[in-house]
Write an enzyme that holds these catalytic residues in place. Structure first.
Site, PDB file in Angstrom:
ATOM      1  N   PHE A 162       0.104  -4.469   1.513  1.00 41.73           N
ATOM      2  CA  PHE A 162      -1.411  -4.624   2.290  1.00 41.73           C
ATOM      3  C   PHE A 162      -2.371  -3.923   1.509  1.00 41.73           C
ATOM      4  O   PHE A 162      -2.137  -2.875   1.009  1.00 41.73           O
ATOM      5  CB  PHE A 162      -1.039  -3.766   3.669  1.00 41.73           C
ATOM      6  CG  PHE A 162      -2.220  -3.937   4.508  1.00 41.73           C
ATOM      7  CD1 PHE A 162      -2.275  -5.110   5.327  1.00 41.73           C
ATOM      8  CD2 PHE A 162      -3.007  -2.764   4.804  1.00 41.73           C
ATOM      9  CE1 PHE A 162      -3.414  -5.408   6.113  1.00 41.73           C
ATOM     10  CE2 PHE A 162      -4.198  -3.000   5.856  1.00 41.73           C
ATOM     11  CZ  PHE A 162      -4.023  -4.198   6.460  1.00 41.73           C
ATOM     12  N   ASP A 202       6.161   2.081   3.265  1.00 42.94           N
ATOM     13  CA  ASP A 202       5.367   1.744   4.128  1.00 42.94           C
ATOM     14  C   ASP A 202       6.201   1.049   5.430  1.00 42.94           C
ATOM     15  O   ASP A 202       6.568  -0.006   5.154  1.00 42.94           O
ATOM     16  CB  ASP A 202       4.097   1.185   3.797  1.00 42.94           C
ATOM     17  CG  ASP A 202       3.099   0.765   4.766  1.00 42.94           C
ATOM     18  OD1 ASP A 202       3.534   0.981   5.980  1.00 42.94           O
ATOM     19  OD2 ASP A 202       1.714   0.562   4.297  1.00 42.94           O
TER      20      ASP A 202
END
Length: 398
Positions: free
Chosen positions: A114, A185
């Site tokens: 991301f 993450d």
């Protein structure tokens, strides 16, 4: 006792006539959230005023809710705490990991990560005077790129665009063999699939709560620190609530004990109330069952779209071992197609340049939802009803 997915679906507020396949971006509201937030506002804030920090347990909530999330991600009690945003938690974990591995100067990530994670890494490298660098490789090249120059890996377990899943155990093992630390993450993992931070020996993990955990827009993030690092990881963001004694108001910072040192600012009490209500749904849910059911629904969707709308190119791996809880397709007119589909009552989302994303959360998605979504999408493709000016005008949020 097997998870009753019909029962869990009844716990969510789902607008009439809408099939919601976007819980991988923002989870729907649980029906009890308004009452729980009203209690926090009317029974706690309004009546207790500042006494709520003690009498309503506001100050303890980041750790209490952290433990409840910890159960879903394979973390031991006392190793997860809530607060701030995911980007802040990424920065904290990165800064701590780099300080713990001072002879190494490379942060390794992948091109599917991301962007915010990459931005935080780039910014930290600049802050540290350019002696550090961020290295990105293709997702499938991560394992081979972990060498003796890497200080820390920063990997999102499930790719936000394609749903491709990294193997946490293998990558963590390789990183440790090469002397690197790991940060995972879990934005598209927590509440979506089984995670075992303890078993894989992950060093740090971060994640958000507004996707699969249904805390609502802007819900707080969380951070995990492995117990072996809990007393040595130094927080670069030395906020007053991460101090050993916040209300001593010392002028010098002393880190709190264990995971408490990773707290930064004042916790979002009202948002945590919504999260508390959402986590009640998860208390009786088995994550392995959730993911198996999600994969079954995904397979049903993939097969049907392949037959009825073959012009959409599958971007998600077919292998269950490499897949999270979303399915993505590519099409040059992906944005317009998604807007047309939303107009037909099926909500997914779009990610540039050409990705249509669909999340499959069995807590509130079932076989009939999948069948109806396929029918509506196939109809749009058959008739070209996406090819209208109103569907091609980009909104601020896609």
């Amino acid at each position: 006792m097997p998870t009753d997915f019909a029962a869990t679906k009844s716990l969510f507020h789902l607008p009439e006539g809408v099939i919601y396949l976007d819980g991988n971006s923002l989870g729907p509201m649980v029906k009890t959230a308004p009452a729980r937030m009203a209690r926090a506002m009317e029974g706690e804030w309004a009546e207790l005023l500042i006494r709520g920090w003690n009498k309503a347990g506001w100050m303890a909530q980041p750790a209490v809710l952290g433990d409840r999330i910890g159960r879903l991600i394979g973390a031991a009690p006392g190793t997860v705490v809530l607060g701030d945003t995911l980007s802040i938690k990424v920065y904290q974990a990165l800064a701590s990991a780099l300080e713990m591995n001072p002879k190494r100067k490379v942060i390794l990530s992948d091109t599917g990560n991301f962007p915010s994670d990459l931005y935080m890494a780039e910014g930290l490298c600049r802050t540290l005077g350019g002696q550090y660098r961020l290295k990105t490789v293709a997702p499938e090249e991560v394992m081979s790129a972990i060498d003796d120059t890497v200080a820390v890996t920063l990997i999102t377990e499930v790719d936000y665009r394609t749903g491709r899943r990294h193997h946490m155990g293998d990558i963590t093992k390789r990183a440790h063999e090469m002397g690197a630390l790991t940060i995972w993450d879990l934005a598209h993992s927590a509440g979506a699939l089984p995670v075992d931070l303890t078993g894989t020996k992950a060093d740090f993990a971060v994640g958000c709560t507004y996707k699969y955990l249904n805390s609502g827009p802007g819900g707080p993030a969380f951070i995990y620190v492995a117990p072996r690092h809990a007393e040595t990881a130094r927080p670069a963001l030395s906020g007053w609530l991460g101090h050993e004694a916040p209300f001593a108001f010392d002028l010098a910072y002393r880190p709190g004990r264990g995971i408490e040192r990773m707290r930064v600012g004042t916790p979002p009490v009202l948002q945590m109330a919504a999260l508390e209500a959402a986590l009640d749904v998860w208390d009786g849910v088995d994550m392995t069952e959730v993911h198996l059911q999600s994969l079954r629904l995904q397979d049903q969707f993939i097969k049907a779209i392949g037959t009825r709308a073959p012009m959409l190119q599958l971007a998600t791996p077919r292998s269950h071992l490499m897949r999270g809880s979303q399915v993505s397709f590519r099409h040059p007119e992906g944005y317009a197609i998604m807007q047309a589909l939303i107009a037909e009552g099926v909500i997914g989302d779009f990610r540039a340049p050409d990705i249509l994303r669909f999340g499959f959360t069995p807590l509130y998605i079932d076989d009939d939802d999948v069948a109806q979504a396929v029918n509506r999408l196939a109809k749009i493709m058959d008739y070209g009803s996406w090819d209208k000016p109103e569907f091609k005008q980009r909104a601020l949020v896609t």
